[in-house]
Design a protein around this motif. Sequence first.
Motif, PDB file in Angstrom:
ATOM      1  N   GLY A 267       0.825  -1.302  -0.204  1.00 50.26           N
ATOM      2  CA  GLY A 267      -0.011   0.048  -0.027  1.00 50.26           C
ATOM      3  C   GLY A 267       0.881   0.919   0.016  1.00 50.26           C
ATOM      4  O   GLY A 267       2.030   1.235  -0.234  1.00 50.26           O
ATOM      5  N   GLU A 268      -0.003   2.406   0.349  1.00 56.53           N
ATOM      6  CA  GLU A 268       0.870   3.520   0.649  1.00 56.53           C
ATOM      7  C   GLU A 268       1.164   3.686   1.991  1.00 56.53           C
ATOM      8  O   GLU A 268      -0.176   3.914   2.464  1.00 56.53           O
ATOM      9  CB  GLU A 268      -0.063   4.737   0.006  1.00 56.53           C
ATOM     10  CG  GLU A 268      -0.200   3.981  -1.531  1.00 56.53           C
ATOM     11  CD  GLU A 268       1.520   4.631  -2.198  1.00 56.53           C
ATOM     12  OE1 GLU A 268       2.366   5.812  -1.604  1.00 56.53           O
ATOM     13  OE2 GLU A 268       1.551   3.784  -3.169  1.00 56.53           O
ATOM     14  N   PRO A 269       2.249   4.912   2.391  1.00 58.41           N
ATOM     15  CA  PRO A 269       3.031   5.093   1.235  1.00 58.41           C
ATOM     16  C   PRO A 269       4.222   4.243   0.908  1.00 58.41           C
ATOM     17  O   PRO A 269       4.306   3.003   1.879  1.00 58.41           O
ATOM     18  CB  PRO A 269       4.478   5.930   2.646  1.00 58.41           C
ATOM     19  CG  PRO A 269       4.395   5.500   3.754  1.00 58.41           C
ATOM     20  CD  PRO A 269       2.831   4.802   3.914  1.00 58.41           C
ATOM     21  N   ALA A 270       4.695   3.658  -0.358  1.00 56.63           N
ATOM     22  CA  ALA A 270       5.531   2.957  -0.390  1.00 56.63           C
ATOM     23  C   ALA A 270       7.138   3.821  -0.521  1.00 56.63           C
ATOM     24  O   ALA A 270       6.842   4.557  -0.395  1.00 56.63           O
ATOM     25  CB  ALA A 270       5.098   2.552  -2.206  1.00 56.63           C
ATOM     26  N   CYS A 271       7.729   2.641  -1.069  1.00 56.85           N
ATOM     27  CA  CYS A 271       9.040   2.275  -1.402  1.00 56.85           C
ATOM     28  C   CYS A 271       9.709   3.403  -2.501  1.00 56.85           C
ATOM     29  O   CYS A 271      10.060   3.057  -3.159  1.00 56.85           O
ATOM     30  CB  CYS A 271      10.202   1.590  -1.192  1.00 56.85           C
ATOM     31  SG  CYS A 271       9.876   0.548   0.446  1.00 56.85           S
ATOM     32  N   SER A 272      10.756   4.664  -2.174  1.00 57.22           N
ATOM     33  CA  SER A 272      11.074   5.127  -2.917  1.00 57.22           C
ATOM     34  C   SER A 272      11.961   4.343  -3.828  1.00 57.22           C
ATOM     35  O   SER A 272      12.494   4.136  -4.938  1.00 57.22           O
ATOM     36  CB  SER A 272      11.566   6.522  -3.071  1.00 57.22           C
ATOM     37  OG  SER A 272      12.280   6.534  -2.162  1.00 57.22           O
ATOM     38  N   SER A 273      13.048   3.644  -3.079  1.00 52.91           N
ATOM     39  CA  SER A 273      13.990   2.342  -3.163  1.00 52.91           C
ATOM     40  C   SER A 273      13.968   1.377  -2.846  1.00 52.91           C
ATOM     41  O   SER A 273      13.420   1.424  -1.366  1.00 52.91           O
ATOM     42  CB  SER A 273      15.278   3.727  -3.474  1.00 52.91           C
ATOM     43  OG  SER A 273      15.792   3.451  -1.906  1.00 52.91           O
ATOM     44  N   GLY A 274      14.119   0.171  -2.383  1.00 48.24           N
ATOM     45  CA  GLY A 274      14.386  -0.570  -1.976  1.00 48.24           C
ATOM     46  C   GLY A 274      13.138  -1.421  -1.932  1.00 48.24           C
ATOM     47  O   GLY A 274      12.029  -1.366  -2.770  1.00 48.24           O
ATOM     48  N   SER A 275      12.744  -2.543  -0.990  1.00 47.93           N
ATOM     49  CA  SER A 275      12.304  -2.683  -0.376  1.00 47.93           C
ATOM     50  C   SER A 275      11.189  -2.832   0.537  1.00 47.93           C
ATOM     51  O   SER A 275      11.512  -2.393   1.371  1.00 47.93           O
ATOM     52  CB  SER A 275      11.870  -4.908  -1.358  1.00 47.93           C
ATOM     53  OG  SER A 275      12.927  -5.200  -0.038  1.00 47.93           O
ATOM     54  N   CYS A 276      10.255  -2.739   0.634  1.00 46.45           N
ATOM     55  CA  CYS A 276       9.341  -3.231   2.120  1.00 46.45           C
ATOM     56  C   CYS A 276       8.768  -4.586   2.607  1.00 46.45           C
ATOM     57  O   CYS A 276       8.229  -4.938   2.232  1.00 46.45           O
ATOM     58  CB  CYS A 276       7.895  -2.612   2.060  1.00 46.45           C
ATOM     59  SG  CYS A 276       6.782  -2.092   3.338  1.00 46.45           S
ATOM     60  N   ARG A 277       9.465  -4.343   3.577  1.00 48.50           N
ATOM     61  CA  ARG A 277       9.292  -5.628   4.184  1.00 48.50           C
ATOM     62  C   ARG A 277       8.740  -5.102   6.103  1.00 48.50           C
ATOM     63  O   ARG A 277       8.967  -4.480   6.549  1.00 48.50           O
ATOM     64  CB  ARG A 277      11.115  -5.960   4.639  1.00 48.50           C
ATOM     65  CG  ARG A 277      11.371  -7.077   3.781  1.00 48.50           C
ATOM     66  CD  ARG A 277      12.878  -6.937   3.342  1.00 48.50           C
ATOM     67  NE  ARG A 277      13.275  -8.323   4.290  1.00 48.50           N
ATOM     68  CZ  ARG A 277      14.235  -8.314   5.034  1.00 48.50           C
ATOM     69  NH1 ARG A 277      15.956  -7.838   4.610  1.00 48.50           N
ATOM     70  NH2 ARG A 277      14.300  -9.376   5.644  1.00 48.50           N
ATOM     71  N   ALA A 278       7.778  -6.220   5.943  1.00 44.49           N
ATOM     72  CA  ALA A 278       6.713  -5.727   7.260  1.00 44.49           C
ATOM     73  C   ALA A 278       8.165  -5.967   8.263  1.00 44.49           C
ATOM     74  O   ALA A 278       8.440  -6.810   9.136  1.00 44.49           O
ATOM     75  CB  ALA A 278       5.348  -7.063   7.450  1.00 44.49           C
ATOM     76  N   LEU A 279       7.241  -5.207   9.479  1.00 41.25           N
ATOM     77  CA  LEU A 279       7.908  -5.649  10.825  1.00 41.25           C
ATOM     78  C   LEU A 279       7.128  -6.236  11.694  1.00 41.25           C
ATOM     79  O   LEU A 279       5.391  -5.600  11.713  1.00 41.25           O
ATOM     80  CB  LEU A 279       7.754  -4.223  11.202  1.00 41.25           C
ATOM     81  CG  LEU A 279       8.565  -3.401  11.004  1.00 41.25           C
ATOM     82  CD1 LEU A 279       8.803  -1.617  11.497  1.00 41.25           C
ATOM     83  CD2 LEU A 279      10.336  -3.932  11.118  1.00 41.25           C
TER      84      LEU A 279
END
Length: 290
Positions: A267-279
């Motif tokens: 979803g948003e906000p998304a990453c401008s670089s790299g990948s989004c990894r859950a905490l």
Amino acid sequence: MRAYRLFVLTGTLALALWAASCNGDNDPGPGGTSDAGVDGGSLPRPDGGGTDGGGSQDFACNVARQEGCAEGQSCHFADLADGGTGSRCFEAECDVVAQDCAEGQRCTYATEDGVTRRRCVAPGTVGEGAPCTLAPSEGGLAYDTCQQGLFCRQAPEGQGSGFTCQRLCHATTQCGNSGECNTVLRLEGTDELPLLCGPPSPSCNPFGQDCTAPLSCYPSSSGPVCAGSGTRTEGQSCEFSNQCTPGSACVNAGGGLTCRALCQPGGEPACSSGSCRALDGNPGVGACVP
């Protein structure tokens, strides 16, 4: 000033947080203590080590796990010469959480001639949450009237007034129904910064930043909470999430702890670089990692 210290190992990313919440509770306790926050980092590395990837030796041992000290020592937080907070091994005759004195005695912080140290003394009679005072003593030794494993300090906000016996801890797992291991004690006459169980930290939205200024919202082991705001930017080394600017967190995705932008997986906000990894422990919250 109440200080909250939180620590979490997540499934994919390692996350650490130092949070401070001011509530005007600065009065010294019967034993010459005050519950004051410390501006700066104070938690050990997730791996229990004493470095942060940048060569820092601020954390010599792991407080929560009581690891990294020699026999006869225990690990406690302590102020550093540069104004920050780290952990050190301290020698003493007993441990206030383990309560390892001889049968019929209690381990607590006792003051004599201006020096405070952990000592085995006669146990008090006052239970957790009940009003407490200094115990009658001989020879100038001062300590409180609480039972084993408890310490006398000003009652937490919303839990009465005056001084009450509250549970000492090294980690939240030792608090049971007494909240989180998040309250820092400053005791005159010692460099040790022992911890007490306190009320859970308030929750918030890490993307909405709905905390009362000057606090900001950061992920923690029990979900996002309000904490003092940091200034370190993307990629800079860190020990705690709120050393980082609002909207980011201190995570270990390999190569040491660094500040990384928060994101919402899928979803948003998304990453401008790299990948989004859950905490883990923070539903819908992730960190952008290379």
